[in-house]
Scaffold this active site. Structure first.
Site, short mmCIF file in Angstrom:
data_model
loop_
_atom_site.label_atom_id
_atom_site.label_comp_id
_atom_site.label_asym_id
_atom_site.label_seq_id
_atom_site.Cartn_x
_atom_site.Cartn_y
_atom_site.Cartn_z
N GLY A 46 -35.59 -15.85 30.92
CA GLY A 46 -34.71 -16.27 29.83
C GLY A 46 -33.93 -17.50 30.26
O GLY A 46 -33.83 -17.81 31.45
N GLN A 51 -27.06 -23.42 30.25
CA GLN A 51 -27.47 -23.42 31.67
C GLN A 51 -28.08 -24.77 32.08
O GLN A 51 -28.17 -25.07 33.26
CB GLN A 51 -28.46 -22.28 31.95
CG GLN A 51 -27.79 -20.89 31.86
CD GLN A 51 -28.77 -19.78 32.15
OE1 GLN A 51 -29.51 -19.35 31.26
NE2 GLN A 51 -28.79 -19.32 33.39
N CYS A 94 -29.74 -14.06 37.68
CA CYS A 94 -29.32 -15.18 36.82
C CYS A 94 -29.72 -16.48 37.49
O CYS A 94 -29.45 -16.67 38.68
CB CYS A 94 -27.81 -15.13 36.61
SG CYS A 94 -27.22 -16.44 35.51
N LEU A 95 -30.35 -17.36 36.71
CA LEU A 95 -30.78 -18.64 37.28
C LEU A 95 -29.58 -19.50 37.67
O LEU A 95 -29.73 -20.43 38.46
CB LEU A 95 -31.67 -19.38 36.27
CG LEU A 95 -32.98 -18.65 35.91
CD1 LEU A 95 -33.74 -19.42 34.85
CD2 LEU A 95 -33.85 -18.44 37.15
N HIS A 136 -27.71 -10.52 28.06
CA HIS A 136 -27.40 -11.45 29.15
C HIS A 136 -27.32 -12.89 28.61
O HIS A 136 -26.38 -13.63 28.94
CB HIS A 136 -28.50 -11.33 30.22
CG HIS A 136 -28.37 -12.24 31.40
ND1 HIS A 136 -28.14 -11.78 32.67
CD2 HIS A 136 -28.48 -13.58 31.51
CE1 HIS A 136 -28.09 -12.81 33.51
NE2 HIS A 136 -28.31 -13.92 32.82
N GLU A 137 -28.28 -13.27 27.77
CA GLU A 137 -28.31 -14.66 27.27
C GLU A 137 -27.22 -14.90 26.23
O GLU A 137 -26.64 -15.99 26.18
CB GLU A 137 -29.69 -14.99 26.68
CG GLU A 137 -30.87 -14.83 27.64
CD GLU A 137 -30.74 -15.61 28.93
OE1 GLU A 137 -29.99 -16.61 28.97
OE2 GLU A 137 -31.37 -15.21 29.93
N HIS A 140 -24.18 -15.68 27.96
CA HIS A 140 -24.13 -17.09 28.42
C HIS A 140 -23.57 -18.00 27.33
O HIS A 140 -22.75 -18.88 27.61
CB HIS A 140 -25.53 -17.60 28.77
CG HIS A 140 -25.93 -17.37 30.20
ND1 HIS A 140 -25.18 -17.83 31.26
CD2 HIS A 140 -27.03 -16.78 30.75
CE1 HIS A 140 -25.79 -17.52 32.40
NE2 HIS A 140 -26.91 -16.86 32.13
O1 K1U Z 1 -30.33 -16.31 31.96
C1 K1U Z 1 -30.80 -16.39 33.09
O2 K1U Z 1 -30.11 -16.72 34.01
C2 K1U Z 1 -32.25 -16.00 33.31
C3 K1U Z 1 -32.41 -14.63 33.90
C4 K1U Z 1 -32.60 -13.62 32.77
C5 K1U Z 1 -32.38 -12.19 33.09
C6 K1U Z 1 -33.02 -11.57 34.16
C7 K1U Z 1 -32.81 -10.23 34.42
C8 K1U Z 1 -32.01 -9.49 33.59
C9 K1U Z 1 -31.38 -10.10 32.56
C10 K1U Z 1 -31.58 -11.44 32.29
C11 K1U Z 1 -33.64 -14.65 34.80
O3 K1U Z 1 -34.70 -14.93 34.36
S1 K1U Z 1 -33.41 -14.29 36.48
C12 K1U Z 1 -35.08 -14.34 37.14
C13 K1U Z 1 -35.88 -13.14 36.80
O4 K1U Z 1 -35.35 -12.14 36.39
C14 K1U Z 1 -37.35 -13.19 36.96
C15 K1U Z 1 -37.99 -14.31 37.41
C16 K1U Z 1 -39.37 -14.31 37.55
C17 K1U Z 1 -40.11 -13.19 37.25
C18 K1U Z 1 -39.48 -12.07 36.80
C19 K1U Z 1 -38.09 -12.06 36.64
ZN ZN Z 2 -28.12 -15.92 33.47
#
Ligand code: K1U
Ligand code: ZN
Length: 183
Positions: A46, A51, A94-95, A136-137, A140
């Site tokens: 996401g 971001q 979270c990225l 989560h988004e 944000h």
């Molecule tokens: O919003 C963001 O920071 C993105 C975040 C979204 C998220 C992940 C987990 C739970 C709730 C929301 C991410 O994408 S973190 C990376 C991640 O979860 C992932 C990356 C590659 C493959 C699988 C998962």
């Molecule tokens: Zn995030």
């Protein structure tokens, strides 16, 4: 199309409340393409526009598994209109807080109203990972981070680590060094 830089804590922009999208034009389409390219490159499941420093209520998502075809989804001006009393827990990442993961408790199911890329009203009832990721988004775009849902002690430890790294002009993870706008 371009891969944009993803902001990390303690960048103050991550605390902004984003503005609704009002214009559905080529610029919006180009921004959405950049968001997908940035999200897939990260990689993430996401991404909220803030971001990448754009304070608009716009989210991209793709919850497809590695062996499944891509399933890109766009949520514009999303709003939670119902949340279950039942709660669920998921280890979130979270990225904007790279390489930190923690269990977060949120409503297990939500109903979300939003606009699609054409500006048409849509509604989705979500549970599981979609419910978690949507919440989560949406956090944000309201300037809320998943660390706001964990204990103060853990949150302060994470913030301290990232503030220290930002002061060095870098990042806690040297491979991902970027310039941060710290206050
Ligand atoms: O919003 C963001 O920071 C993105 C975040 C979204 C998220 C992940 C987990 C739970 C709730 C929301 C991410 O994408 S973190 C990376 C991640 O979860 C992932 C990356 C590659 C493959 C699988 C998962
Ligand atoms: Zn995030």
């Amino acid at each position: 199309m371009a891969i944009r830089d993803i902001l990390s804590i303690p960048d103050s922009k991550l605390r902004l409340v984003s503005e609704p999208v009002t214009t559905f034009d080529g610029d919006l389409k180009a921004l959405i393409e950049d968001m997908f390219e940035t999200m897939y490159d990260a990689p993430g499941i996401g991404l909220a526009a803030i971001q990448i420093g754009v304070p608009l209520r716009l989210i991209t998502m793709d919850l497809a598994k590695k062996d499944e075809p891509k399933a890109p989804q766009v949520f514009i001006n999303p709003e939670v209109v119902w949340a279950s009393d039942e709660m669920g827990s998921y280890e979130e990442g979270c990225l904007s807080i790279p390489e930190y993961y923690e269990e977060v408790v949120r409503p297990a199911a939500v109903k979300v109203k939003y606009l699609d890329e054409a500006g048409k009203p849509q509604e989705v009832e979500a549970d599981g990972l979609l419910a978690t990721c949507l919440q989560h988004e949406i956090d944000h775009i309201n300037g809320v981070l998943f660390i706001d849902h964990i204990s103060k002690l853990k949150r302060e430890m994470v913030m301290k680590r990232f503030r220290k790294a930002a002061k060095r002009g870098g990042h806690p993870h040297p491979a991902r060094e970027k310039k941060a706008n710290v206050v």
